[in-house]
Design a protein around this motif. Structure first.
Motif, mmCIF file in Angstrom:
data_model
loop_
_atom_site.group_PDB
_atom_site.id
_atom_site.type_symbol
_atom_site.label_atom_id
_atom_site.label_comp_id
_atom_site.label_asym_id
_atom_site.label_seq_id
_atom_site.Cartn_x
_atom_site.Cartn_y
_atom_site.Cartn_z
ATOM 1 N N LEU A 1 0.813 -1.203 0.000
ATOM 2 C CA LEU A 1 0.000 0.000 0.000
ATOM 3 C C LEU A 1 0.852 1.261 0.000
ATOM 4 N N GLU A 2 2.036 1.192 0.595
ATOM 5 C CA GLU A 2 2.936 2.344 0.555
ATOM 6 C C GLU A 2 3.370 2.669 -0.865
ATOM 7 N N ASP A 3 3.394 1.681 -1.732
ATOM 8 C CA ASP A 3 3.838 1.893 -3.108
ATOM 9 C C ASP A 3 2.948 2.846 -3.889
ATOM 10 N N PHE A 4 1.756 3.170 -3.383
ATOM 11 C CA PHE A 4 0.891 4.123 -4.072
ATOM 12 C C PHE A 4 1.337 5.565 -3.827
ATOM 13 N N VAL A 5 2.371 5.760 -3.032
ATOM 14 C CA VAL A 5 3.014 7.039 -2.708
ATOM 15 C C VAL A 5 2.103 7.956 -1.889
ATOM 16 N N THR A 6 0.879 8.138 -2.331
ATOM 17 C CA THR A 6 -0.120 8.830 -1.530
ATOM 18 C C THR A 6 -1.438 8.077 -1.664
ATOM 19 N N ASP B 1 -7.111 5.407 3.396
ATOM 20 C CA ASP B 1 -6.601 6.712 2.981
ATOM 21 C C ASP B 1 -5.524 7.169 3.960
ATOM 22 N N SER B 2 -4.741 8.143 3.540
ATOM 23 C CA SER B 2 -3.651 8.632 4.379
ATOM 24 C C SER B 2 -3.529 10.147 4.238
ATOM 25 N N ILE B 3 -2.696 10.719 5.084
ATOM 26 C CA ILE B 3 -2.521 12.171 5.096
ATOM 27 C C ILE B 3 -1.080 12.491 5.483
ATOM 28 N N SER B 4 -0.639 13.681 5.133
ATOM 29 C CA SER B 4 0.683 14.178 5.525
ATOM 30 C C SER B 4 0.665 15.700 5.362
ATOM 31 N N ALA C 1 2.006 10.788 0.793
ATOM 32 C CA ALA C 1 1.328 10.366 2.021
ATOM 33 C C ALA C 1 1.246 8.846 2.005
ATOM 34 N N PRO C 2 2.410 8.174 2.209
ATOM 35 C CA PRO C 2 2.427 6.711 2.116
ATOM 36 C C PRO C 2 1.686 6.013 3.254
ATOM 37 N N ALA D 1 2.256 4.316 6.169
ATOM 38 C CA ALA D 1 2.529 2.942 6.597
ATOM 39 C C ALA D 1 1.821 2.631 7.908
ATOM 40 N N ASP D 2 2.047 3.471 8.927
ATOM 41 C CA ASP D 2 1.405 3.265 10.224
ATOM 42 C C ASP D 2 -0.073 3.629 10.178
ATOM 43 N N ASP D 3 -0.382 4.717 9.500
ATOM 44 C CA ASP D 3 -1.740 5.287 9.512
ATOM 45 C C ASP D 3 -2.272 5.412 8.085
ATOM 46 N N ASN D 4 -2.799 4.367 7.416
ATOM 47 C CA ASN D 4 -3.156 3.160 8.094
ATOM 48 C C ASN D 4 -2.984 1.955 7.172
ATOM 49 N N ALA D 5 -1.861 1.898 6.464
ATOM 50 C CA ALA D 5 -1.610 0.696 5.665
ATOM 51 C C ALA D 5 -1.525 -0.526 6.575
#
Length: 176
Positions: free
Chosen positions: A1-6, A69-72, A79-80, A82-86
């Motif tokens: 999931l991190e591979d989607f970059v955001t 979904d993720s945020i940064s 917004a990879p 990893a922790d929140d929330n892959a």
């Protein structure tokens, strides 16, 4: 999931991550669907929902969920999450994999929510839909930030309301 970059909700990468999750559930042979919704009057996103139908009490539903979904600080670019929330999303995929061939008494619904970082829009959309169908949801296991270590040694926090104490007790017994 991190591979989607955001995986910031409303971006093409978040939608692609939703496709990945959908295909992962589908590859297990699960009944899988998208649950589209509009949020903030302008944006569209979708939850990914998969189910294992219960044999004895199919109308009783246990939800195992996480948000994908993720945020940064620069969410549309990086917004990879990893922790929140892959981590939570990976866990619901693994839970589905572990349970897919086990006959269950009640229905287990796996949900990957979107637009949670915007204000819990995906889970609210699902709750509204479930309420309109008068569904009997007997419990929810929300896996949020399960790979995040705020202190060492890491611990497991089980947070419940009074109606869910029975579920927490079962979870605690299985972890001892």
């Amino acid at each position: 999931l991190e591979d989607f970059v955001t995986r910031y909700a409303s971006t093409p990468n978040c939608e692609a991550a939703g496709d990945f999750i959908f295909n992962s559930f589908k590859s297990l042979g699960l009944e899988t669907s998208f649950e589209p919704f509009i949020f903030r009057d302008t944006y569209a996103s979708r939850n990914v929902v998969a189910e294992i139908r219960g044999k004895t009490y199919p109308e009783d539903i246990l939800i195992i969920c996480a948000h994908y979904d993720s945020i940064s600080n620069i969410p549309t670019v990086l917004a990879p999450g990893a922790d929140d929330n892959a981590s939570g999303t990976a866990a619901i995929l693994e839970a589905a994999k572990a349970l897919v061939n086990i006959p269950l008494d009640f229905t287990v619904r796996f949900i990957a929510f979107s637009a949670e970082e915007w204000g819990l829009y995906g889970s609210r959309a699902h709750a509204s839909l479930a309420r309109s169908k008068n569904e009997r949801i007997i419990g929810v296991i929300n896996l949020d930030m399960i790979a995040y270590a705020d202190s060492m040694p890491e611990d497991l926090e089980v947070i419940v309301n009074p109606a869910s104490e029975w579920l927490a007790e079962k979870m605690i017994l299985t972890s001892e």
